[in-house]
Design a protein around this motif. Structure first.
Motif, PDB file in Angstrom:
ATOM      1  N   ALA A   1       0.832  -1.206   0.000  1.00 40.76           N
ATOM      2  CA  ALA A   1       0.000   0.000   0.000  1.00 40.76           C
ATOM      3  C   ALA A   1       0.862   1.250   0.000  1.00 40.76           C
ATOM      4  N   LEU A   2       0.323   2.323  -0.583  1.00 39.52           N
ATOM      5  CA  LEU A   2       0.984   3.619  -0.535  1.00 39.52           C
ATOM      6  C   LEU A   2       0.435   4.397   0.655  1.00 39.52           C
ATOM      7  N   LEU A   3       1.342   4.862   1.510  1.00 35.32           N
ATOM      8  CA  LEU A   3       0.955   5.578   2.720  1.00 35.32           C
ATOM      9  C   LEU A   3       1.378   7.039   2.615  1.00 35.32           C
ATOM     10  N   GLN A   4       0.595   7.924   3.228  1.00 36.65           N
ATOM     11  CA  GLN A   4       0.922   9.347   3.234  1.00 36.65           C
ATOM     12  C   GLN A   4       1.987   9.634   4.279  1.00 36.65           C
ATOM     13  N   TYR A   5       2.918  10.490   3.913  1.00 39.45           N
ATOM     14  CA  TYR A   5       3.976  10.874   4.829  1.00 39.45           C
ATOM     15  C   TYR A   5       3.391  11.763   5.931  1.00 39.45           C
ATOM     16  N   GLY A   6       3.971  11.672   7.119  1.00 41.23           N
ATOM     17  CA  GLY A   6       3.501  12.484   8.236  1.00 41.23           C
ATOM     18  C   GLY A   6       2.629  11.731   9.212  1.00 41.23           C
ATOM     19  N   GLY A   7       2.190  10.523   8.807  1.00 36.47           N
ATOM     20  CA  GLY A   7       1.456   9.652   9.711  1.00 36.47           C
ATOM     21  C   GLY A   7       0.228  10.289  10.344  1.00 36.47           C
ATOM     22  N   HIS A   8       0.034   9.972  11.639  1.00 42.28           N
ATOM     23  CA  HIS A   8      -1.154  10.432  12.349  1.00 42.28           C
ATOM     24  C   HIS A   8      -1.127  11.935  12.587  1.00 42.28           C
ATOM     25  N   VAL A   9       0.056  12.537  12.666  1.00 44.11           N
ATOM     26  CA  VAL A   9       0.141  13.981  12.908  1.00 44.11           C
ATOM     27  C   VAL A   9      -0.572  14.738  11.792  1.00 44.11           C
ATOM     28  N   VAL A  10      -0.239  14.415  10.544  1.00 43.04           N
ATOM     29  CA  VAL A  10      -0.879  15.064   9.409  1.00 43.04           C
ATOM     30  C   VAL A  10      -2.305  14.548   9.225  1.00 43.04           C
ATOM     31  N   GLY A  11      -2.488  13.243   9.379  1.00 44.64           N
ATOM     32  CA  GLY A  11      -3.803  12.639   9.156  1.00 44.64           C
ATOM     33  C   GLY A  11      -4.888  13.211  10.041  1.00 44.64           C
ATOM     34  N   HIS A  12      -4.568  13.461  11.317  1.00 45.84           N
ATOM     35  CA  HIS A  12      -5.570  14.000  12.235  1.00 45.84           C
ATOM     36  C   HIS A  12      -5.787  15.493  12.037  1.00 45.84           C
ATOM     37  N   ALA A  13      -4.803  16.190  11.458  1.00 44.43           N
ATOM     38  CA  ALA A  13      -4.896  17.649  11.323  1.00 44.43           C
ATOM     39  C   ALA A  13      -5.667  18.076  10.080  1.00 44.43           C
ATOM     40  N   VAL A  14      -5.547  17.312   8.984  1.00 44.97           N
ATOM     41  CA  VAL A  14      -6.246  17.708   7.765  1.00 44.97           C
ATOM     42  C   VAL A  14      -7.740  17.427   7.918  1.00 44.97           C
ATOM     43  N   THR A  15      -8.552  18.214   7.203  1.00 41.96           N
ATOM     44  CA  THR A  15     -10.001  18.041   7.273  1.00 41.96           C
ATOM     45  C   THR A  15     -10.459  16.920   6.352  1.00 41.96           C
ATOM     46  N   TYR A  16      -9.917  16.918   5.135  1.00 42.31           N
ATOM     47  CA  TYR A  16     -10.302  15.934   4.125  1.00 42.31           C
ATOM     48  C   TYR A  16      -9.050  15.372   3.468  1.00 42.31           C
ATOM     49  N   ARG A  17      -9.202  14.166   2.887  1.00 39.14           N
ATOM     50  CA  ARG A  17      -8.078  13.541   2.196  1.00 39.14           C
ATOM     51  C   ARG A  17      -8.538  13.073   0.814  1.00 39.14           C
ATOM     52  N   VAL A  18      -7.710  13.385  -0.196  1.00 37.46           N
ATOM     53  CA  VAL A  18      -7.971  12.961  -1.569  1.00 37.46           C
ATOM     54  C   VAL A  18      -6.704  12.284  -2.079  1.00 37.46           C
ATOM     55  N   THR A  19      -6.851  11.056  -2.566  1.00 39.89           N
ATOM     56  CA  THR A  19      -5.710  10.340  -3.145  1.00 39.89           C
ATOM     57  C   THR A  19      -5.886  10.264  -4.661  1.00 39.89           C
TER      58      THR A  19
END
Length: 377
Positions: free
Chosen positions: A318-336
């Motif tokens: 799988a391709l994972l986003q850099y920054g882990g939970h720090v970035v994941g919890h801070a952004v409002t929405y995610r688009v891949t």
């Protein structure tokens, strides 16, 4: 009330001290002639500090040295920075932050702290939505990219991240009714483009503007000078400080779209050793906090372009986003994003009000467009 000043030397937290650079100025590449936003008199108390309880001339002078000149600056920088600069202890910072927040709420810069569900729904009705240029893409986003939010766009190389950013920057100055972010035609919405990877291409901006009919050759230079500002950032320290010093520029040019391309590359390059993962997480958290406050107080859209890496799990790839939970919890929405044969695919996920969904789009000389389906004979 007698003001209390703290002129003594202050002991800075190591994390804070590293990025507190007095008289820091953002370097803007190229000449610009931007539409300046006039500060209305009814908002004048937002832009002063001398009415804050406990703030005297020396305290204000110290804050000014670190780029804190308004109540908006205090709100976006946060109480830790202000405490370190002024020397105020934590108990005194609580009423200071509360005072600034109440002023911003009274001036409609922030929403009410306490709201009923009905009030929150009405507040959501004020959200602006920026079109992507593709109706299919807009649909999975609920109508477009939302103001007062951070949307992460991630994907491998050649997945369309930069083209989406260029297209959004070209469409942002359009009126709200036309899918843009401009509410007053006399003060068009502008874009700030934070470039950390040297991927900003004005030639592509020119191509999209002309092919979409957003301007003509005669007015092209004026449009490009008045609606888009690029800021080059070369290291993670400069990046953090840039975000913390952006308020005045945002106010000046009526910026409603902030693009960060990319948000994590510098941290990835400079802090890859396992021994400093904790420090890197704190730096990332500090950056995301600044971005969250900026989009909230300025009613703007932030597009956070993120890099991806392959999962070490040999069974998933799988391709994972850099920054882990720090970035994941801070952004409002995610688009891949990903490329699929001759089309590109966007997947909207982690939307609190929408189910995950996919949309196909094309990349053309107009930027982002819908896929042209051939009719069956």
């Amino acid at each position: 009330m007698q003001s209390t000043d703290h002129a003594q030397s202050v002991s800075f937290h190591p994390i804070t001290k590293m990025f507190m650079i007095p008289t820091f100025q953002v370097h803007i590449t190229g000449e610009r002639h931007l539409v300046k936003q006039k500060v209305e008199s009814k908002d004048s108390d937002i832009f002063i500090l001398d009415d804050i309880p406990g703030f005297g001339p020396v305290t204000i002078q110290n804050l000014n040295k670190f780029g804190i000149e308004t109540k908006v600056d205090i709100y976006t920088r946060g109480w830790v920075d202000v405490m370190n600069i002024t020397g105020l202890d934590r108990t005194k910072m609580v009423p200071v932050m509360a005072f600034c927040r109440e002023v911003l709420i009274a001036k409609k810069r922030l929403g009410e702290k306490e709201q009923t569900a009905s009030q929150a729904l009405k507040e959501r009705g004020k959200i602006k939505k920026l079109t992507t240029g593709s109706s299919a893409f807009d649909k999975i986003l609920g109508g477009g990219f939302e103001s007062k939010s951070i949307t992460e766009i991630s994907g491998p190389s050649e997945s369309g991240k930069s083209t989406i950013c260029f297209t959004l920057a070209c469409l942002a100055p359009r009126l709200v009714k036309d899918g843009g972010l401009t509410t007053d035609p006399k003060r068009p919405a502008t874009t700030i483009f934070i470039d950390t990877e040297k991927r900003f291409r004005p030639e592509r901006i020119k191509q999209i503007l002309l092919n979409r009919g957003l301007t003509n050759e005669q007015n092209l230079e004026k449009i490009m000078e008045s609606t888009i500002v690029k800021i080059d950032v070369h290291d993670s320290g400069q990046m953090l400080t840039t975000f913390e010093m952006l308020n005045s520029l945002i106010e000046e040019i009526n910026c409603k779209l902030l693009i960060v391309d990319s948000g994590t590359s510098l941290f990835r390059q400079e802090m890859s050793e396992m021994g400093i993962m904790g420090v890197r997480s704190r730096y990332l958290n500090r950056m995301m906090r600044s971005l969250t406050n900026l989009c909230d107080v300025h009613d703007m859209i932030i597009i956070f372009v993120n890099q991806v890496y392959q999962s070490p799990d040999a069974y998933t790839f799988a391709l994972l986003q850099y920054g882990g939970h720090v970035v994941g919890h801070a952004v409002t929405y995610r688009v891949t994003l990903k490329k699929k044969s001759k089309v590109w695919v966007a997947t909207a996920k982690d939307f609190p009000h929408l189910p995950p969904d996919d949309a196909e789009f094309m990349i053309t000389n107009k930027g982002i467009e819908d896929v042209q389906r051939k009719e069956a004979k």
